[in-house]
Structure formats: C-alpha cells, structure tokens
Enzyme design. Structure first.
Site, PDB file in Angstrom:
ATOM      1  N   ASN A   1       1.035  -6.420  59.382  1.00 12.34           N
ATOM      2  CA  ASN A   1      -0.368  -6.774  59.177  1.00 12.34           C
ATOM      3  C   ASN A   1      -1.270  -5.548  59.323  1.00 12.34           C
ATOM      4  O   ASN A   1      -2.442  -5.590  58.982  1.00 12.34           O
ATOM      5  CB  ASN A   1      -0.821  -7.851  60.174  1.00 12.34           C
ATOM      6  CG  ASN A   1      -0.499  -7.498  61.592  1.00 12.34           C
ATOM      7  OD1 ASN A   1       0.671  -7.442  61.983  1.00 12.34           O
ATOM      8  ND2 ASN A   1      -1.513  -7.229  62.393  1.00 12.34           N
TER       9      ASN A   1
ATOM     10  N   CYS B   1      -7.777 -10.234  63.882  1.00 11.82           N
ATOM     11  CA  CYS B   1      -7.689 -11.563  64.484  1.00 11.82           C
ATOM     12  C   CYS B   1      -7.310 -11.456  65.950  1.00 11.82           C
ATOM     13  O   CYS B   1      -7.218 -12.434  66.644  1.00 11.82           O
ATOM     14  CB  CYS B   1      -6.725 -12.466  63.715  1.00 11.82           C
ATOM     15  SG  CYS B   1      -5.064 -11.864  63.671  1.00 11.82           S
TER      16      CYS B   1
HETATM   17  N1  PLP Z   1       1.442 -12.732  62.543  1.00 11.66           N
HETATM   18  C1  PLP Z   1       0.857 -11.842  61.719  1.00 11.66           C
HETATM   19  C2  PLP Z   1       1.701 -10.803  61.056  1.00 11.66           C
HETATM   20  C3  PLP Z   1      -0.519 -11.901  61.482  1.00 11.66           C
HETATM   21  O1  PLP Z   1      -1.088 -11.023  60.642  1.00 11.66           O
HETATM   22  C4  PLP Z   1      -1.276 -12.897  62.140  1.00 11.66           C
HETATM   23  C5  PLP Z   1      -2.750 -12.916  61.988  1.00 11.66           C
HETATM   24  O2  PLP Z   1      -3.350 -11.881  61.697  1.00 11.66           O
HETATM   25  C6  PLP Z   1      -0.613 -13.812  62.965  1.00 11.66           C
HETATM   26  C7  PLP Z   1       0.745 -13.696  63.146  1.00 11.66           C
HETATM   27  C8  PLP Z   1      -1.353 -14.924  63.651  1.00 11.66           C
HETATM   28  O3  PLP Z   1      -1.707 -15.922  62.734  1.00 11.66           O
HETATM   29  P1  PLP Z   1      -2.633 -17.140  63.160  1.00 11.66           P
HETATM   30  O4  PLP Z   1      -4.042 -16.666  62.979  1.00 11.66           O
HETATM   31  O5  PLP Z   1      -2.279 -18.260  62.226  1.00 11.66           O
HETATM   32  O6  PLP Z   1      -2.324 -17.459  64.572  1.00 11.66           O
END
Ligand code: PLP
Length: 377
Positions: free
Chosen positions: A146, A321
């Site tokens: 990400n 996030c």
């Molecule tokens: N895993 C990855 C690679 C992410 O990019 C993200 C959010 O940016 C998540 C997990 C978490 O996702 P959620 O917002 O659905 O909890």
C-alpha cells in the site's frame, strides 16, 4: 481532485443507485427463519459464492465477511496461532493491521521475526529464505504494498515456504491487489487472503477473509455465531452487496482499468520530469501503477500536502488510513534516506482519474514545490 485512492475510493455509482432497493428488499435479519430472513440469507450466500468464484477458489475456500480488512487481518493471525505455534514470519512491508498484530503476538510471548524488503519494496527473497526455517508455522506477506505498489511473488514465496515446512499456514493481505490484478487463490497457493471493499469502490467498513478449508481458526469476536462462528454480529448486508458488486465491476474491466491507470502514471512521471523540480520515485516500473511513492527533495511532506490541499489537490502521506507514523518503517527498510522519507508523498490513482487531472496535478506540484523552496531558502 483526489489522488489518495490507495487510502479509499469513491463508491461506484451503480452501487449507490442500487442501495435503496437492496436495503429495502433485504433489510431483514438473515438469521430470521421467516421468508424475509431467508431471502436476506440467500442474498448474502449468493454474494459469497460470487466473490469466491471471482478469485477462482469456490471449492477450496470459505469466505468470512468482517467489519474491515483490518479485522480480517487480525482474525487471520490471532485466529490461527496456537499455544504450540513455534515461529511467525511477517514482512517489514505489511500494513499496520498485520504489522501491529504481529508485534502484539510477540508481546504475548510468540517468537515473531520480520523479513526485510529489497530496494524495490518487495520482500527480499534471500532474507526470506534465511528466515524461513522449518520451525516457522505461520507466514504473513502482503500481495501488493500500500506504500509503493510493489508486487510480491506470492506463488514463489508459498512454494519455498512449503518446501521447508509443508504444514506452514500462509496468509496474504490482498487489499491493494484484489480487483486490480488477476488473483487466482488456488494458483497462489495461500491458505488465507484478505480483501477490503472500500479500496475497490465499495463501502467502508466491509472486509473479508478467504480461508482454505481445513485451516483451523478461532474467532476473535464472540456472539451469535454468524459467519461459521468466526465473526459474530448481524451481517452488514448492503456492505456485503457493495463488496461483491464492486469486485464484479472491477474484474469485468480489469485490463482496461489497468491500461488507463498505467497511462496516468506514465504521463505523471513524464510531465514531472519536464518541470525541473527534484524528486525521487520509490515505485519502480514493476510496481502496480495505481501507486506512486515519491519524495520532493528538500520539502517537508506534510507542508507540501497541505499546500496542495489548499488548491483542492488531495494526495496521501504514507499510509493515510493509519495516520502519521507508519510510512517511514517501510521506506526506511527499503533503504530510502531519512530526508527522502521526510519528503515522501503517496500519489495513488483510480480508474476515475483523467489525463487532464494529471496535467493539473503536475502543474500544482510544480508551483507548490517551487514556492516552498523559495520560502525556505
Ligand atoms: N491492508 C492494506 C494493504 C491496506 O492498504 C489497508 C488500508 O489502507 C488495510 C489492510 C486496511 O483496510 P481497512 O480499511 O478495510 O481496514
């Protein structure tokens, strides 16, 4: 203009258009034994079947709907550890929902080791081979970063892991891959795989964990026993609908969207190279084009981000996030210098972005970075 699509995406119009109808028709509790409840149950099971077949793993896997990918990652790791788990191997590139879960497992007494990344942001295969010893019982390595868009060769990692310990349980966070890359879970060979709706134009607050049949998981949420007892709580029907619909829409045009986003990335880098401003890119040409990790040398990332935001251009800093403090771990592990890390922004595209928007993005970056550098001089 929105260029932080790795943090979240706008919900697809078709999903919004169907929302009221789905909500009306299927508001019944899927646990109800009357016809309305049975219809809601059937609606969920259809969505489950569709998602399972989208990732070509109908017969081999179960799908557990959760309240987010974060929760799915927590379920995967906390759910699979046992008292006698010997060692857990996790990559340094993981999203905090895996990385911090691994740290918590270490806190609880488990032997947790982290695999380093190479310069391109992928798991360093040599380091993986060195650390993947026969006492490793659980591995968690993400599919696409990400932070940089780097794509791990999960199939080869799984093959190697199983050649060392054929009983190893292999989990992959596929949040940034699913709906963008072709994913065939049977081919990848993983035991568990995490996805999220809001990264692919579905609703926030819906995730799912694919779990290979035969993998023994314990729940982390207890209650009424929904989702095969693995995730209690009345099901989020419209959320589940949005995940299944978003995935269907993404996959139907996957190659076209990829080609479009690749054009956006190439134009962005080409125009940027003509501006004369100094930057370094940490997403190489093998990365998924949806994400560009970039440092504007000599500029504090947060200031540039805010200046762009004042011009209505929204870009990300690290893992948006999970707020402020996660991006550096990954770039630092890749060998990116501290000054580059401090000036790092994440620009992430979606199929909704246009080439014209890229022109504006580069113009605004050029003017903001130039203004910044004049001020600090
Ligand atoms: N895993 C990855 C690679 C992410 O990019 C993200 C959010 O940016 C998540 C997990 C978490 O996702 P959620 O917002 O659905 O909890």
């Amino acid at each position: 203009m929105f260029f932080d699509n790795a943090s979240t995406t706008k919900v697809d119009k078709e999903i919004i258009d169907n929302l009221a109808r789905v909500n009306d028709e299927y508001f019944y509790n899927p646990g109800g034994l009357y016809r309305g409840g049975r219809n809601s149950r059937e609606f969920i099971e259809n969505a489950r079947r569709e998602i399972l077949s989208s990732l070509r793993c109908d017969d081999e896997f179960n799908l557990i709907f959760t309240g987010s990918a974060t929760e799915a990652n927590n379920l995967a790791l906390f759910g699979v550890v046992k008292k006698n788990t010997r060692k857990i191997l996790v990559s340094m590139g993981e999203h905090p929902s895996v990385y911090n879960t691994a740290l918590e497992l270490r806190q609880r007494g488990y032997d947790v080791e982290f695999v380093n990344l190479d310069k391109s942001g992928k798991v360093d295969f040599e380091d993986f081979k060195a650390k993947m010893t026969s006492d490793v019982d659980i591995v968690s390595i993400m599919h696409v970063s990400n932070e940089t868009g780097a794509v791990n060769d999960i199939e080869s990692l799984v093959l190697y892991a199983r050649s060392v310990n054929k009983k190893v349980v292999f989990h992959t966070d596929g949040v940034q891959a699913c709906g963008k890359l072709s994913v065939d879970l049977s081919e990848l060979g993983v035991d568990m795989y995490t996805i999220s709706a809001h990264k692919i134009h579905g609703f926030k607050g819906v995730g799912a964990l694919f779990v290979k049949r035969g993998i023994a998981l314990k729940p982390i949420v207890y209650g009424g026993g929904q989702e095969s007892g693995l995730r209690s709580g009345t099901e989020n029907i419209v959320g589940i609908y949005s995940l299944s619909k978003a995935l269907t829409l993404a996959l139907a045009e996957q190659d076209n969207y990829m080609a479009h986003v690749l054009k956006l990335k190439n134009r962005f880098l080409e125009l940027l190279s003509q501006t004369g401003i100094k930057y370094s890119v940490h997403s190489d040409y093998n990365c998924l084009p949806y994400i560009v990790s970039i440092s504007f040398l000599g500029c504090r990332a947060e200031t540039v981000l805010n200046m762009l935001s004042d011009k209505n251009v929204f870009v990300g800093n690290g893992s948006a996030c999970s707020s402020k403090n996660s991006g550096n771990r990954i770039l630092e592990n890749m060998g990116v210098s501290q000054s580059e890390t401090e000036s790092n922004l994440r620009i992430s595209f979606s199929r909704n972005n246009t080439l014209d928007e890229i022109d504006v993005l580069v113009d605004e970056i050029n003017s903001v970075v130039s203004e910044y550098l004049i001020k600090v001089r």
